[in-house]
Design a protein around this motif. Structure first.
Motif, mmCIF file in Angstrom:
data_model
loop_
_atom_site.group_PDB
_atom_site.id
_atom_site.type_symbol
_atom_site.label_atom_id
_atom_site.label_comp_id
_atom_site.label_asym_id
_atom_site.label_seq_id
_atom_site.Cartn_x
_atom_site.Cartn_y
_atom_site.Cartn_z
ATOM 1 N N SER A 2 0.852 -0.853 0.059
ATOM 2 C CA SER A 2 0.257 0.231 -0.085
ATOM 3 C C SER A 2 0.698 1.224 0.002
ATOM 4 O O SER A 2 0.234 2.264 0.178
ATOM 5 C CB SER A 2 -0.792 -0.012 1.270
ATOM 6 N N TRP A 4 2.297 2.882 -2.105
ATOM 7 C CA TRP A 4 2.228 3.116 -3.424
ATOM 8 C C TRP A 4 0.716 4.512 -2.929
ATOM 9 O O TRP A 4 1.013 5.383 -4.369
ATOM 10 C CB TRP A 4 2.318 2.870 -4.769
ATOM 11 N N ASN A 5 0.036 4.367 -3.128
ATOM 12 C CA ASN A 5 -0.928 5.039 -2.908
ATOM 13 C C ASN A 5 -1.347 5.946 -1.532
ATOM 14 O O ASN A 5 -2.806 6.605 -1.180
ATOM 15 C CB ASN A 5 -2.471 4.110 -3.051
ATOM 16 N N GLN A 6 -0.495 5.969 -0.807
ATOM 17 C CA GLN A 6 -0.425 6.925 0.388
ATOM 18 C C GLN A 6 -0.084 8.345 0.427
ATOM 19 O O GLN A 6 0.972 8.276 -0.692
ATOM 20 C CB GLN A 6 -0.132 5.944 1.258
ATOM 21 N N ASP A 23 -3.530 12.680 -3.565
ATOM 22 C CA ASP A 23 -3.298 11.643 -3.771
ATOM 23 C C ASP A 23 -2.614 11.018 -5.054
ATOM 24 O O ASP A 23 -0.994 10.066 -4.911
ATOM 25 C CB ASP A 23 -4.506 11.105 -3.448
ATOM 26 N N ARG B 241 -5.883 2.811 -10.245
ATOM 27 C CA ARG B 241 -5.776 2.464 -8.601
ATOM 28 C C ARG B 241 -5.566 1.077 -8.840
ATOM 29 O O ARG B 241 -3.968 1.352 -8.131
ATOM 30 C CB ARG B 241 -6.807 3.015 -8.072
ATOM 31 N N GLU B 242 -5.120 -0.049 -8.987
ATOM 32 C CA GLU B 242 -5.025 -1.124 -9.159
ATOM 33 C C GLU B 242 -4.105 -1.658 -9.339
ATOM 34 O O GLU B 242 -3.108 -2.120 -8.507
ATOM 35 C CB GLU B 242 -6.307 -1.810 -9.811
ATOM 36 N N TYR B 244 -0.926 1.084 -9.317
ATOM 37 C CA TYR B 244 -0.633 1.464 -8.599
ATOM 38 C C TYR B 244 -0.401 0.750 -7.405
ATOM 39 O O TYR B 244 0.501 1.270 -5.796
ATOM 40 C CB TYR B 244 -0.766 2.934 -8.237
ATOM 41 N N SER B 245 -1.680 0.188 -6.984
ATOM 42 C CA SER B 245 -1.924 0.107 -4.945
ATOM 43 C C SER B 245 -1.868 -1.787 -4.854
ATOM 44 O O SER B 245 -1.080 -2.121 -4.748
ATOM 45 C CB SER B 245 -3.141 0.255 -5.261
ATOM 46 N N ASN B 246 -1.613 -2.130 -6.049
ATOM 47 C CA ASN B 246 -0.832 -4.027 -6.214
ATOM 48 C C ASN B 246 -0.544 -3.859 -8.118
ATOM 49 O O ASN B 246 -1.079 -4.654 -8.593
ATOM 50 C CB ASN B 246 -2.609 -4.056 -6.139
#
Lengths: 330, 328
Positions: A2, A4-6, A23, B241-242, B244-246
């Motif tokens: 996680s 990367w999206n913090q 963000d 989003r997917e 970058y988060s996973n």
């Protein structure tokens, strides 16, 4: 995973201030300006440029003193070429043996030659021949050379190979020798000299144009022209050739001077203009035996050649700058 | 799901590097190799990868600057690659390109007004008397004054030139714009302005973007979905989003770890890839990334050196080409 999206600390003001936007943008590591896109208001100090390109060019040319003087000189030459035969003080082909090889005097400003002809009259009368030959020979070489070079450079492949190997073959023989050979085949005379000089200088133009087009063709703006659906002909004439123009024009003005020199050389060898018609190179050739007794017989026609060639070269330089929007003198 | 605006199907572009005496190809550079991709109307698809991975080639294939070696580009129900030049031109009008280098992409001898007017005039997109208004409108749309129309490109800054390039693309009234690293030649502060401009224009003109970039940071701001390319192949595709988060593919993870993080508390270990990029000339069989893959040893009994893993869907919309994530 996680990390990367913090979101991170970010004090830079951002467009769309919700934290979600922040963000997304933080990862760029760059500051986004807040508010809308900056609108470029009409700046009062930056007025519209005059529409007329030619006017801009003329302004720039006028600011270049050497080019301006050359232009005036060349204009004068053209006027002399047109009205020359009517303003000569003596008949340029009238011999007067009793008056031969006289130094410059009040009656004969440039003196007289080995046959007693007035050199001033002959130099003036010779202007027409030299200018006509220069312009015509360059026109022949330039049009053919641009067309061949543009096709070779733009098309590439076997077309390029065929055209350029042909040009190489012509370049392998010294141009004056090739011109003499052509003259031998065509016969003596000024019209044949024009054709011979024009033909032998085609390869120089073709090579220069091709080389320029090869480099211009690689530019993104040519790709852009393809993408917006322009035809090949339009791309060549609107995008490729204008960018090769400065080189072509400079080469053409230099070409006029070298064509004048070539005519002089052919005249010197007795192949161009036939006596008694006056021509600068022919005058030099026939007077060369008297260089120590009467240097003025060579001095004035020689000066006429030099000044004309120099004027065309300087004008060429000026034109190159004037034609390039980036190099224009402001 | 909606119909894709444009579909690339098994698209390949190979360049011949060397031929033998008989003219047979002996060495091939596979710039794009069997690449399939759908781009949906209204979205911004980010395509990332390092230099030489073939991302620009994909862009040039789309705008007809290159002819595909194999595969299809399906747009409006037809395969562009199979059309005759005249017909292709009609379709390709809808797909425009914004170039990377704003200094090389504008003809230095044309006033910018003419640069923008020419596509309109040549393709008869507007009646002659309306062209001037249209040029002014487009200049305003990209944030430039209409009074600049008689200026030459060299009188503009890099960011302004890029705006002119965008206006030229918009002049064609395109559906899809391929942005080939449009901001990488610009200052960081100008980058954001141009990105915001592109963002605004997509709403105003109803545009779809294929946004090509060499790093994930720029793409993160603007994209809806992101595809990661490595040596001519797509290795991972996912909604932003997917991804970058996973991130799943080892290469994507390495790329993400290379984004500078401003907050020291959030910094993580950078994944450093060993060795150079494998040459795309005559690639060996097996996964293109195998020679640099740090996760290869985790995958016991995988065919990493035997066959390129296919792109498989591991979760809705998330595709990855790696034996570590067989999917289904």
């Amino acid at each position: 995973m996680s990390e990367w999206n913090q979101s991170s600390v970010d004090e830079v003001p951002m467009r769309g201030s919700e934290s979600q936007k922040a963000d997304e943008t933080f990862a760029m590591g760059i500051a986004l300006p807040d508010g809308e896109i900056p609108v470029y208001e009409h700046d009062e100090t930056l007025h519209d440029k005059p529409e007329n390109q030619w006017l801009e060019m003329w302004r720039s040319l006028r600011a270049n003193r050497a080019a301006l003087v050359s232009l005036v000189f060349i204009t004068a030459l053209v006027v002399i070429a047109v009205i020359g035969p009517y303003i000569t003080p003596y008949n340029p082909i009238e011999t007067e043996m009793s008056n031969a090889l006289k130094p410059p005097s009040a009656e004969h400003w440039f003196g007289t030659d080995q046959l007693g002809m007035d050199i001033f009259s002959r130099v003036i009368a010779g202007t027409r021949v030299s200018l006509t030959v220069g312009l015509l020979a360059v026109s022949i070489a330039l049009t053919t050379g641009i067309i061949l070079g543009a096709i070779a450079g733009y098309a590439g492949g076997w077309v390029d190979t065929v055209i350029m190997r042909l040009m190489d073959m012509m370049l392998a023989v010294p141009s004056i020798l090739l011109a003499i050979t052509l003259m031998a085949a065509l016969g003596k005379g000024i019209d044949k000299a024009v054709i011979a000089i024009g033909l032998v200088s085609i390869p120089e133009y073709a090579r220069i144009v091709r080389g320029n087009i090869l480099s211009i063709k690689e530019n993104d703006y040519i790709a852009a022209a393809h993408v917006v659906g322009l035809s090949d002909a339009r791309i060549i004439f609107r995008h490729v050739l204008p960018n090769a123009l400065s080189v072509i024009i400079v080469r053409a003005t230099l070409g006029i001077s070298s064509a004048i020199l070539d005519t002089a050389a052919l005249g010197f060898l007795g192949l161009g203009v036939q006596p008694p018609q006056p021509e600068w190179g022919d005058m030099l050739g026939r007077a060369r035996g008297f260089i120590f007794q009467a240097p003025h017989t060579l001095l004035y026609p020689g000066m006429a050649i030099t000044a004309t060639v120099l004027a065309f070269n300087l004008l060429g330089d000026g034109l190159r700058d004037a034609l390039d929007p980036r190099a224009r003198i402001k | 799901m909606t119909e894709p605006l444009i579909s690339l199907r098994h698209l390949s572009k190979h360049f011949t590097m060397d031929r033998d005496l008989l003219g047979r190809t002996t060495s091939v550079l596979k710039a794009v190799d069997d690449l399939s991709l759908d781009i949906f109307p209204g979205e911004t698809f980010g395509l990332v990868g390092e230099s030489g991975c073939g991302k620009t080639t994909v862009g040039k294939l789309l705008v007809d600057l290159y002819t595909p070696t194999a595969g299809e580009i399906v747009y409006g129900g037809v395969d562009l690659a199979k059309l005759r030049p005249q017909e292709r031109r009609r379709y390709c009008r809808d797909i425009q390109l914004i170039f990377q280098d704003p200094y090389a992409s504008l003809n230095p001898r044309m006033p910018v007004g003419d640069i923008i007017a020419e596509p309109i005039r040549v393709n008869r997109l507007q009646p002659a008397e309306k062209i001037d208004d249209r040029v002014g409108y487009l200049l305003n749309a990209v944030g430039l004054s209409a009074n600049y129309r008689n200026r030459f490109p060299h009188e503009f800054s890099g960011g302004q030139r890029q705006r002119v390039g965008i206006a030229r693309a918009l002049a064609m009234e395109p559906k899809l714009i391929v942005c080939d690293e449009p901001v990488s030649a610009l200052d960081v502060s100008i980058q954001a302005q141009v990105l915001n401009l592109l963002d605004d224009l997509s709403e105003e003109f109803g545009l779809t973007y294929l946004f090509i970039a060499h790093g994930l940071n720029v793409v993160k701001h603007i994209s809806d979905r992101v595809g990661v390319m490595y040596l001519g192949k797509l290795v991972e595709v996912a909604p932003k989003r997917e991804l970058y988060s996973n991130p799943l593919h080892p290469y994507t993870k390495a790329l993400l770890s290379a984004i500078p993080v401003t907050n020291p508390a959030l910094r993580t270990e950078r994944i450093l890839l060993e060795g150079d990029v494998t040459s795309p000339i005559d690639p060996k069989p097996g996964c293109r990334f195998a020679s640099r893959c740090y996760a290869k040893s985790d995958c016991v009994g995988c065919d990493c050196d035997v066959e390129m893993p296919p792109l498989r869907e591991v979760s809705p919309g998330h595709l990855v080409a790696c034996y570590l994530h067989p999917g289904d």
